[in-house]
Scaffold this motif. Structure first.
Motif, short mmCIF file in Angstrom:
data_model
loop_
_atom_site.label_atom_id
_atom_site.label_comp_id
_atom_site.label_asym_id
_atom_site.label_seq_id
_atom_site.Cartn_x
_atom_site.Cartn_y
_atom_site.Cartn_z
N PHE A 83 20.86 -24.03 -94.74
CA PHE A 83 20.52 -25.44 -94.53
C PHE A 83 21.79 -26.28 -94.42
O PHE A 83 22.85 -25.91 -94.96
CB PHE A 83 19.62 -25.92 -95.66
CG PHE A 83 18.16 -25.58 -95.44
CD1 PHE A 83 17.19 -26.57 -95.55
CD2 PHE A 83 17.76 -24.30 -95.12
CE1 PHE A 83 15.84 -26.29 -95.34
CE2 PHE A 83 16.41 -24.00 -94.92
CZ PHE A 83 15.45 -25.00 -95.02
N LEU A 186 17.19 -30.68 -97.31
CA LEU A 186 18.24 -30.35 -96.34
C LEU A 186 19.29 -29.42 -96.93
O LEU A 186 20.26 -29.08 -96.25
CB LEU A 186 18.93 -31.63 -95.85
CG LEU A 186 18.17 -32.48 -94.83
CD1 LEU A 186 18.88 -33.81 -94.63
CD2 LEU A 186 18.03 -31.74 -93.50
N TYR A 245 14.70 -30.02 -90.48
CA TYR A 245 15.55 -28.86 -90.19
C TYR A 245 14.73 -27.68 -89.70
O TYR A 245 15.11 -26.99 -88.74
CB TYR A 245 16.36 -28.45 -91.42
CG TYR A 245 17.28 -27.29 -91.11
CD1 TYR A 245 18.35 -27.46 -90.25
CD2 TYR A 245 17.05 -26.03 -91.65
CE1 TYR A 245 19.18 -26.41 -89.93
CE2 TYR A 245 17.87 -24.96 -91.32
CZ TYR A 245 18.94 -25.15 -90.46
OH TYR A 245 19.76 -24.11 -90.13
#
Length: 392
Positions: A83, A186, A245
């Protein structure tokens, strides 16, 4: 970040003993690592910043996404599995300072670990008081894999965001909780646990509102716990980071909304309800020496389950129970590399609160002695671990 800006200095002074104790434990771990590594003619700094996942993060920071390694068995290790928040911060620090990406990763993790310790203290202090808060931070610092908190990994950054999001929930700051949950999403896939905590708290608030309205007999009554626009906004914000994401990876790979699962499958990561882990433990009992390791694994899992049950029986706030439960379930029931499971459990700090309460009730001298012994053992184990197989 505490009382989220309204009482920073008093709150920092209140947390000072916990943070000083945390820094001392981590310094002990780094000294032990440096001495052990020097004796083996290795670089302790390289072990912290340029091995295993740390290399993948620095490559993302330097080159962006798109790098992958194809193994002889057909597996594809893509850096899309990692990530983006940590490499973004590494790139930012590297741009504004003369530090390399690896150095920036170490600095980010170092600062994040302090904010994580502060967040663990803030949550525990809010629920159980200052003394328990100090003990919780020290217990988090002396975990057997606590050395990871000083590595250029994302665990410290994630724990900091998760802890402060939980604190924001406990103190009624819904927008802040949602924003921090989004940032946690994230950072690591387990950001789902923070999102779940925000949503559980929001749903519980809504149900309390309904119950209070029904009890009052008037729809015009708006009790203090009523669901507000801020609560709804916080719940809406929470999943945006992870969702953005994951959807971007699906678009990037051309495999659709669930494309991130294909990326993880290339690393042999998945969620099978614990079947693979159970088989791994069972295979340990095929010979006598490995059977001892099997017994140790069963005892370890039993301890984790017992701690969670104790958390429930002690009546921890719902967001802490949901968060710790999801982190634990994802760690134990994933089919990923089994040696990573202690590291994956590290962000589940609410599991330590029953032990922190017990330690807080003991005499100060006795508590200090216990922590000192465990800290020494943790430092030695961390040095041994990183100079051996270490985390993948």
């Amino acid at each position: 970040m505490t009382d989220l800006g309204t009482r920073t200095e008093p709150a920092l002074r209140r947390a000072a003993p916990a943070l000083l104790g945390y820094a001392a434990v981590r310094a002990l771990g780094l000294i032990a690592l440096a001495l052990w590594s020097a004796a083996r003619d290795k670089s302790a700094y390289t072990l912290l910043t340029a091995r295993w996942d740390a290399l993948w993060y620095t490559r993302v920071a330097e080159l962006g996404y798109g790098y992958e390694v194809r193994l002889p068995n057909g597996d594809v290790h893509s850096n899309l599995a990692f990530f983006p928040l940590l490499p973004w911060l590494e790139r930012l620090v590297s741009v504004v300072t003369p530090l390399s990406y690896a150095d920036a990763g170490f600095v980010v993790s170092l600062l994040a670990s302090l904010f994580a310790a502060w967040g663990v203290f803030a949550v525990t202090d809010h629920v159980y008081g200052r003394r328990a808060g100090v003990c919780a931070v020290l217990l988090w610092a002396v975990l057997p894999v606590g050395i990871v908190q000083s590595m250029a990994y994302s665990e410290s950054l994630f724990t900091a965001l998760a802890a402060w999001s939980l604190y924001a929930l406990l103190t009624g700051r819904w927008l802040t909780a949602g924003l921090l949950a989004s940032l946690a999403g994230l950072t690591r896939p387990v950001g789902l646990a923070v999102v779940a905590a925000v949503w559980a708290a929001g749903i519980a608030a809504f149900l309390r509102d309904r119950r209070d309205r029904a009890a009052s007999g008037s729809e015009r009554v708006a009790p203090a716990g009523a669901t507000t626009a801020a609560q709804a906004a916080g719940m809406a914000l929470a999943p945006l980071g992870a969702a953005a994401y994951v959807l971007w990876v699906g678009h990037r790979t051309g495999t659709g909304p669930l494309g991130y699962l294909d990326v993880q499958a290339g690393w042999r990561n998945g969620f099978d309800g614990g079947y693979a882990f159970a088989r791994f433990v069972g295979d340990k009992f095929t010979s006598f020496p490995s059977a001892l390791a099997g017994v140790g694994l069963i005892v370890g899992v039993g301890l984790v389950v017992w701690l969670y049950v104790t958390c429930v029986r002690q009546g921890q706030p719902l967001p802490l129970l949901v968060y710790a439960g999801v982190v634990t379930a994802l760690a134990l029931c994933a089919s990923s590399y089994f040696g990573s499971k202690p590291r994956l459990l590290m962000p589940a700090f609410p599991l330590l609160l029953p032990l922190a309460l017990a330690l807080a009730r003991a005499r100060t001298r006795r508590s200090a002695g216990i922590v000192a012994v465990i800290a020494t053992a943790s430092a030695l184990y961390g040095a041994f671990w990183l100079n051996g197989s270490g985390p993948p």
